[in-house]
Design a protein around this motif. Structure first.
Motif, PDB file in Angstrom:
ATOM      1  N   ARG A 155       0.822  -1.211   0.000  1.00  0.00           N
ATOM      2  CA  ARG A 155       0.000   0.000   0.000  1.00  0.00           C
ATOM      3  C   ARG A 155       0.855   1.258   0.000  1.00  0.00           C
ATOM      4  O   ARG A 155       0.555   2.214  -0.705  1.00  0.00           O
ATOM      5  CB  ARG A 155      -0.969  -0.021   1.188  1.00  0.00           C
ATOM      6  N   ASN A 158       2.378   1.703  -3.475  1.00  0.00           N
ATOM      7  CA  ASN A 158       1.409   2.170  -4.461  1.00  0.00           C
ATOM      8  C   ASN A 158       0.971   3.604  -4.192  1.00  0.00           C
ATOM      9  O   ASN A 158       0.648   4.351  -5.110  1.00  0.00           O
ATOM     10  CB  ASN A 158       0.194   1.238  -4.508  1.00  0.00           C
ATOM     11  N   GLY A 162       1.462   6.490  -6.800  1.00  0.00           N
ATOM     12  CA  GLY A 162       0.329   7.331  -7.142  1.00  0.00           C
ATOM     13  C   GLY A 162       0.709   8.800  -7.132  1.00  0.00           C
ATOM     14  O   GLY A 162       0.243   9.583  -7.971  1.00  0.00           O
ATOM     15  N   PRO A 168      -0.981   1.805  -9.961  1.00  0.00           N
ATOM     16  CA  PRO A 168      -0.597   0.890  -8.880  1.00  0.00           C
ATOM     17  C   PRO A 168      -0.130  -0.459  -9.432  1.00  0.00           C
ATOM     18  O   PRO A 168      -0.621  -0.925 -10.460  1.00  0.00           O
ATOM     19  CB  PRO A 168      -1.883   0.736  -8.075  1.00  0.00           C
TER      20      PRO A 168
END
Lengths: 307, 259
Positions: A155, A158, A162, A168
């Motif tokens: 997470r 990504n 981003g 992602p």
């Protein structure tokens, strides 16, 4: 002396017998299986059958009909269809990349251990070996957690991607995950021989190089690296060869496109149950490994001569 | 001695972190009160409690232990004999047979043993797994024992012989105690290799004879089926190996040194 040769046989006999029975003979049977036909329901086409009248086992194969039982077709298939060769090349690429990353990661570690005082050295070596004592599958499973789509690591990565506007990525079940797993599992095998080599280096050589005006970069590439090559080669043999035959890591961490030779062998034996072709693949892998081991031995001894 | 530069320290610490963080995460999540191995929710022992009532896992653990013990005993005896023979005499066949199983990828030994057992019409199960484990553990024991013998002072044995000891007495009174740390190290290695083994067990195990690694594999193989119980059993396994190493380092400290 008679009692001496008796003792020799009594001592070397039991392990020899065991390894002939459970290693040499099975290997020969596998090699022979590569020349046979697959059976109707998988496995191998039987060479013997029970006589319906007497129940005794009879040999089906004889000098007249051996062509019905023995064949080179399996080898032909291997050489004719390019996908098998491509799979070997891909496995080489995975194992090679793994080896290079292991060298890069192992070097600072081995250097630190070799230059530490005797007391800390034993502890630092133990710290390298310790994870290796935990179960192989646990170490792979750990990466399934870390690279999983919901993990902190995935997470945050990504999120960062981003920010710079990149789509992602999914880390698990990819070639990336396979390489990470291969490196993680094999790293200690690179650190230990490298450390054993670096420990023996004469530090006066580096001092001399420094006095002659070499900077840190030159000192490494002109002195340390060439001297460490025997260690690097030993580590390469210990990392590359097992990585080449791995099937569990691509199985658990890889996706559909990250299959290696080991996965194909496993598939032939357990899923499609084409044992003869599985044996051809195993023979090819064995020959490759033997060739590589001979090469590594040759490179290692050449490194020693230079010294 | 020259100081190690700080960036070597930094790089090495990062690599140590790379080695330990994944295992730490497995242990931490084994106490996590969530079925997902993703986010810390709260502390719990429930996965360990579930483990206690998981008959399949417990049976697999029992199998693993049983196979490990038998493998340890048999391969230590055979491996010590092999190591001694390789040290004492110039042999050709034995060293080749002892060293090759270590050098080749495990999968090759796994598939050849699979064909072999099937040809013998043997039911695949605990016996076939154990026989296979012994075959690949002999080499590891033999290497450790031989290197221990190579480090031994041969003149001690000669002195014993000069003082009238027979070869058997000399072996029992001098050689055996001196190489004992090597034998213990070899036995520990064989036991750990056996309980750790996945690849060879994978091919030589039949249906319904799961070992712990095989059971862990089949549970983590199912995609998206999350199983913190696996974290719990993994943590327990790590604890077991760690305590084994600690015990050996207390009983025979020299057994852990890598020579």
């Amino acid at each position: 002396m008679k009692s001496k040769s008796l003792a020799k046989w009594l001592i070397s006999g039991p392990p020899l017998l065991y390894l002939v029975l459970f290693f040499a003979i099975p290997s020969l049977i596998m090699a022979f299986a590569a020349f046979r036909f697959p059976g109707d329901y998988g496995g191998l086409l039987p060479l013997t059958a029970a006589n319906p009248d007497t129940g005794a086992t009879e040999l089906l194969i004889n000098f007249g009909n051996w062509r019905d039982f023995l064949t080179l077709e399996n080898f032909q298939r291997f050489f004719e269809e390019p996908i098998y060769f491509e799979l070997f090349v891909k496995s080489f690429w995975y194992a090679g990349l793994t080896t290079v990353i292991c060298i890069v990661l192992a070097y600072p570690l081995a250097w630190l251990i070799a230059r530490s005082p005797k007391k800390t050295r034993d502890l630092l070596v133990l710290l390298v070996i310790l994870p290796f004592w935990s179960n192989f599958l646990i170490r792979v499973y750990a990466w399934m957690i870390i690279l999983g789509p919901q993990s902190y690591f995935s997470r945050s990565l990504n999120y960062l991607l981003g920010l710079v506007g990149i789509e992602p990525v999914s880390l698990l079940f990819s070639q990336f995950a396979v390489i990470v797993g291969l490196v993680y599992v094999h790293l200690p095998f690179m650190v230990l021989p490298l450390y054993a080599n670096l420990e023996k280096h004469d530090m006066a050589l580096l001092d001399a190089a420094q006095d002659l005006g070499a900077n840190a970069w030159q000192r490494f590439w002109k002195v340390t690296w060439p001297l460490s090559l025997p260690g690097v080669w030993a580590g390469t043999a210990l990392v590359f060869i097992p990585a080449l035959g791995m099937f569990a890591i691509p199985d658990l961490l890889g996706g559909t496109n990250s299959m290696m030779i080991g996965n194909l062998i496993k598939q032939q034996y357990l899923d499609s149950r084409d044992w003869p072709f599985g044996s051809v693949l195993s023979i090819m892998l064995t020959l490759t490994v033997l060739l590589l081991a001979a090469l590594a031995g040759w490179a290692g001894s050449r490194g020693k001569d230079k010294r | 001695m020259k100081k190690v530069s700080s960036w070597v320290w930094g790089a090495a610490s990062l690599v140590y972190a790379f080695l330990y963080l994944p295992l730490a995460i497995v242990v931490v999540f084994s106490f996590n009160d969530s079925a997902l191995n993703a986010e810390w929710v709260g502390f719990t022992f429930k996965w360990y409690q579930m483990l206690l009532h998981d008959d399949v896992m417990l049976e697999a653990a029992l199998h693993t232990l049983l196979i490990g013990l038998v493998t340890c005993v048999v391969s230590t005896v055979l491996g010590t004999l092999a190591g001694f023979a390789m040290y004492k005499w110039r042999l050709r066949l034995l060293p080749a047979l002892v060293l090759t199983p270590i050098a080749i990828p495990e999968i090759l030994m796994g598939v050849s043993l699979l064909i072999f057992f099937v040809m013998l019409n043997m039911t695949l199960g605990l016996v076939s797994i154990t026989l296979s484990h012994i075959a690949f553990c002999i080499g590891f024991v033999a290497i450790v024992v031989r290197s221990r013998l190579q480090g031994m002072d041969e003149s001690l044995v000669e002195a014993a012989r000069d003082l009238g000891a027979g070869p058997v007495t000399a072996f029992r009174a001098i050689t055996l105690p001196l190489i004992m740390p090597g034998i213990i190290a070899g036995a520990l290695m064989a036991f750990t290799l056996s309980i750790d083994d996945f690849v060879i067990s994978f091919f030589t195990a039949g249906v319904g004879s799961n070992t712990l690694p095989l059971e862990i594999y089949s549970r983590v193989k199912v995609p998206m089926k999350l199983n913190p119980e696996v974290n719990a059993i993994s943590s327990l396994l790590m604890l077991l190996t760690l305590s084994l190493i600690l015990i050996v380092s207390k009983v025979a400290p020299s057994a852990l040194r890598s020579e």
